[in-house]
Design an enzyme around this catalytic site. Structure first.
Site, PDB file in Angstrom:
ATOM      1  N   TYR A  26      34.252  54.477  39.346  1.00 51.05           N
ATOM      2  CA  TYR A  26      33.252  54.461  40.428  1.00 51.05           C
ATOM      3  C   TYR A  26      32.632  55.827  40.729  1.00 51.05           C
ATOM      4  CZ  TYR A  26      35.274  49.852  41.161  1.00 51.05           C
ATOM      5  OH  TYR A  26      35.701  48.559  40.978  1.00 51.05           O
ATOM      6  N   HIS A 103      25.721  46.865  41.559  1.00 49.46           N
ATOM      7  CA  HIS A 103      27.108  47.168  41.185  1.00 49.46           C
ATOM      8  C   HIS A 103      27.146  48.567  40.592  1.00 49.46           C
ATOM      9  CE1 HIS A 103      28.625  43.255  42.120  1.00 49.46           C
ATOM     10  NE2 HIS A 103      27.566  42.736  41.511  1.00 49.46           N
TER      11      HIS A 103
HETATM   12  O1  CA2 Z   1      30.960  48.067  40.509  1.00 47.02           O
HETATM   13  C1  CA2 Z   1      30.853  47.692  41.686  1.00 47.02           C
HETATM   14  O2  CA2 Z   1      30.080  48.204  42.477  1.00 47.02           O
HETATM   15  C2  CA2 Z   1      31.765  46.577  42.210  1.00 47.02           C
HETATM   16  O3  CA2 Z   1      30.995  45.756  43.076  1.00 47.02           O
HETATM   17  C3  CA2 Z   1      32.903  47.243  42.960  1.00 47.02           C
HETATM   18  C4  CA2 Z   1      33.980  46.262  43.428  1.00 47.02           C
HETATM   19  C5  CA2 Z   1      34.434  45.364  42.288  1.00 47.02           C
HETATM   20  O4  CA2 Z   1      35.339  44.376  42.783  1.00 47.02           O
HETATM   21  C6  CA2 Z   1      33.270  44.671  41.610  1.00 47.02           C
HETATM   22  O5  CA2 Z   1      33.770  43.895  40.524  1.00 47.02           O
HETATM   23  C7  CA2 Z   1      32.285  45.695  41.081  1.00 47.02           C
HETATM   24  C8  CA2 Z   1      35.202  46.985  43.964  1.00 47.02           C
HETATM   25  C9  CA2 Z   1      34.927  48.002  45.007  1.00 47.02           C
HETATM   26  C10 CA2 Z   1      36.169  48.815  45.198  1.00 47.02           C
HETATM   27  O6  CA2 Z   1      35.794  50.165  45.228  1.00 47.02           O
HETATM   28  C11 CA2 Z   1      36.759  51.102  45.076  1.00 47.02           C
HETATM   29  C12 CA2 Z   1      36.327  52.398  45.007  1.00 47.02           C
HETATM   30  C13 CA2 Z   1      37.251  53.401  44.851  1.00 47.02           C
HETATM   31  C14 CA2 Z   1      38.588  53.111  44.783  1.00 47.02           C
HETATM   32  C15 CA2 Z   1      39.029  51.816  44.845  1.00 47.02           C
HETATM   33  C16 CA2 Z   1      38.091  50.792  45.014  1.00 47.02           C
END
Ligand code: CA2
Length: 152
Positions: A26, A103
């Site tokens: 991310y 995303h």
């Molecule tokens: O890629 C994306 O933006 C997602 O929407 C992010 C979601 C995931 O479940 C989707 O499949 C794709 C997860 C967000 C969690 O974000 C975090 C960021 C840093 C650390 C842990 C989680």
């Protein structure tokens, strides 16, 4: 300001953790950075932004319903709810505003369960795998649709 110049920015569950863990997926920018880049991109097009992040589906749905009153578009990263939530999809289709789905990661190259999005076919704009800069792409494309400047 009239409703024609305001976007609702929605970030779903766990996106408050951006920048704190999993930088290889991310990146290192935080949720505050996301709000700042969206504010700047929207401001450059004459739009203001109301931002919400919640880990609770019902809170997100209430905010989407409220957007009917004073917004003309929604930029949303539904997080994991993309892959599970009929009720979030129904809220978005129910308000009838143009939607941009973002995303940060390239969900098409991740686990199979991330390949399907309940939101995808109620969104006019899809930006996947461009990192936090993808929110800027989404704002630009959504504002172009709202202002009638989209080139098809
Ligand atoms: O890629 C994306 O933006 C997602 O929407 C992010 C979601 C995931 O479940 C989707 O499949 C794709 C997860 C967000 C969690 O974000 C975090 C960021 C840093 C650390 C842990 C989680």
């Amino acid at each position: 300001m009239s409703s024609s110049a305001r976007l609702l920015l929605v970030n779903g569950p766990n996106l408050n953790l951006l920048g704190t863990r999993e930088p290889e997926i991310y990146g290192t920018r935080t949720l505050a950075d996301v709000v700042a880049v969206v504010d700047a991109a929207a401001g450059a097009r004459g739009f203001e932004v109301r931002a919400i992040q919640s880990n609770h589906e019902g809170v997100l749905i209430d905010a989407i319903h409220a957007a009917r009153e004073d917004c003309t578009g929604i930029v949303i990263n539904p997080g994991g709810l993309s892959h599970t939530s009929v009720v979030l999809r129904d809220a978005l289709s129910g308000v009838g505003l143009p939607v941009a789905e973002v995303h940060i990661s390239d969900v098409r190259r991740r686990e199979e369960f991330r390949h399907f999005s309940y939101i995808a076919d109620v969104a006019a704009v899809h930006v996947i795998g461009e990192g936090v800069d993808g929110y800027v792409t989404a704002v630009d494309r959504l504002c172009a649709i709202i202002t009638g400047q989209a080139d098809g």
